[in-house]
Enzyme design. Structure first.
Site, PDB file in Angstrom:
ATOM      1  N   PHE A  61       0.946  -1.110  -0.086  1.00 38.77           N
ATOM      2  CA  PHE A  61      -0.003  -0.029   0.102  1.00 38.77           C
ATOM      3  C   PHE A  61       0.945   1.169   0.088  1.00 38.77           C
ATOM      4  CE2 PHE A  61      -3.665   2.467   1.296  1.00 38.77           C
ATOM      5  CZ  PHE A  61      -4.594   1.891   0.574  1.00 38.77           C
ATOM      6  N   ALA A  87       3.706   2.337   5.076  1.00 43.26           N
ATOM      7  CA  ALA A  87       3.321   3.711   5.257  1.00 43.26           C
ATOM      8  C   ALA A  87       2.039   3.427   5.632  1.00 43.26           C
ATOM      9  CB  ALA A  87       3.549   4.406   3.954  1.00 43.26           C
ATOM     10  N   ILE A  88       1.464   4.371   6.737  1.00 45.25           N
ATOM     11  CA  ILE A  88       0.427   4.451   7.251  1.00 45.25           C
ATOM     12  C   ILE A  88      -0.035   5.886   7.164  1.00 45.25           C
ATOM     13  CG2 ILE A  88      -1.629   4.107   9.066  1.00 45.25           C
ATOM     14  CD1 ILE A  88       0.669   1.735  10.023  1.00 45.25           C
ATOM     15  N   VAL A  89      -0.965   6.268   6.304  1.00 43.07           N
ATOM     16  CA  VAL A  89      -1.346   7.677   6.030  1.00 43.07           C
ATOM     17  C   VAL A  89      -2.741   8.092   6.708  1.00 43.07           C
ATOM     18  CG1 VAL A  89      -1.865   9.347   4.285  1.00 43.07           C
ATOM     19  CG2 VAL A  89       0.164   7.841   4.159  1.00 43.07           C
ATOM     20  N   ASP A  95      -9.888  10.239   6.906  1.00 42.46           N
ATOM     21  CA  ASP A  95     -10.940  10.900   7.601  1.00 42.46           C
ATOM     22  C   ASP A  95     -11.311  10.326   8.828  1.00 42.46           C
ATOM     23  OD1 ASP A  95     -11.099  12.600   5.317  1.00 42.46           O
ATOM     24  OD2 ASP A  95     -12.379  11.736   4.155  1.00 42.46           O
ATOM     25  N   THR A  96     -10.919   9.121   9.146  1.00 38.28           N
ATOM     26  CA  THR A  96     -11.387   8.391  10.451  1.00 38.28           C
ATOM     27  C   THR A  96     -10.011   8.093  10.984  1.00 38.28           C
ATOM     28  OG1 THR A  96     -11.212   6.361   9.329  1.00 38.28           O
ATOM     29  CG2 THR A  96     -13.292   7.427   9.215  1.00 38.28           C
ATOM     30  N   HIS A 155      -8.947   5.197  11.295  1.00 42.20           N
ATOM     31  CA  HIS A 155      -8.320   3.836  10.844  1.00 42.20           C
ATOM     32  C   HIS A 155      -6.883   3.695  10.902  1.00 42.20           C
ATOM     33  CE1 HIS A 155      -8.824   0.444   8.574  1.00 42.20           C
ATOM     34  NE2 HIS A 155      -8.052   0.607   7.564  1.00 42.20           N
ATOM     35  N   ARG A 173       9.767  10.868   4.577  1.00 45.12           N
ATOM     36  CA  ARG A 173      10.368   9.940   5.445  1.00 45.12           C
ATOM     37  C   ARG A 173      10.912   8.559   4.904  1.00 45.12           C
ATOM     38  NH1 ARG A 173       7.030  13.187   8.115  1.00 45.12           N
ATOM     39  NH2 ARG A 173       7.354  13.986  10.081  1.00 45.12           N
TER      40      ARG A 173
END
Length: 134
Positions: free
Chosen positions: A11, A67-69, A72-73, A75, A115
């Protein structure tokens, strides 16, 4: 020479591909070798792949990239906590370093892309841990 396993979340693959390049460069600079790489769909999926690599006798440590972007929540927070906990459990259960080269949560895509060098940090930390625990 230390043999390392690498787990790479797909992802945001434009970013994680760059992180993987940095990881390979860092391994060469540290005198280590990434001998096995497992691509996974996302950071949430990384613990199982890290466990499979950590089970191998020839693998001294596992570095995980992803990567965790933010969206809107919340999550991203849930995914990050789950991944970090799962990877910590793998490290302790297998008695091998598993490093967390996952950028995020709580950042935009642009901040995450800044990063990409975290791929190198995950590998150098893995090597440092192997040597510290030897």
């Amino acid at each position: 020479m230390h043999s390392l396993g690498l787990v790479v979340a797909q992802f945001y693959d434009d970013l994680t591909t760059e992180m993987e390049e940095h990881a390979h460069e860092a391994a060469a600079e540290c005198g280590a070798e990434i001998t096995d790489t497992i691509p996974v769909p996302g950071a949430y999926d990384a613990p199982l792949a890290a466990d499979r690599l950590a089970r191998r006798d020839e693998i001294a440590a596992v570095a995980v990239l992803g990567a965790i972007v933010s969206g809107d929540t919340d999550h991203d927070q849930v995914i990050a906590r789950s991944a970090a906990k799962g990877l910590t459990d793998v490290s302790l259960d297998r008695d091998k370093p598993v490093t967390f080269g996952v950028v995020g949560p709580g950042m935009s895509g642009a901040e995450a892309r800044e990063r990409a060098d975290k791929g190198a940090e995950a590998v150098t930390t893995a090597v440092d841990m192997v040597e510290a625990l030897a």
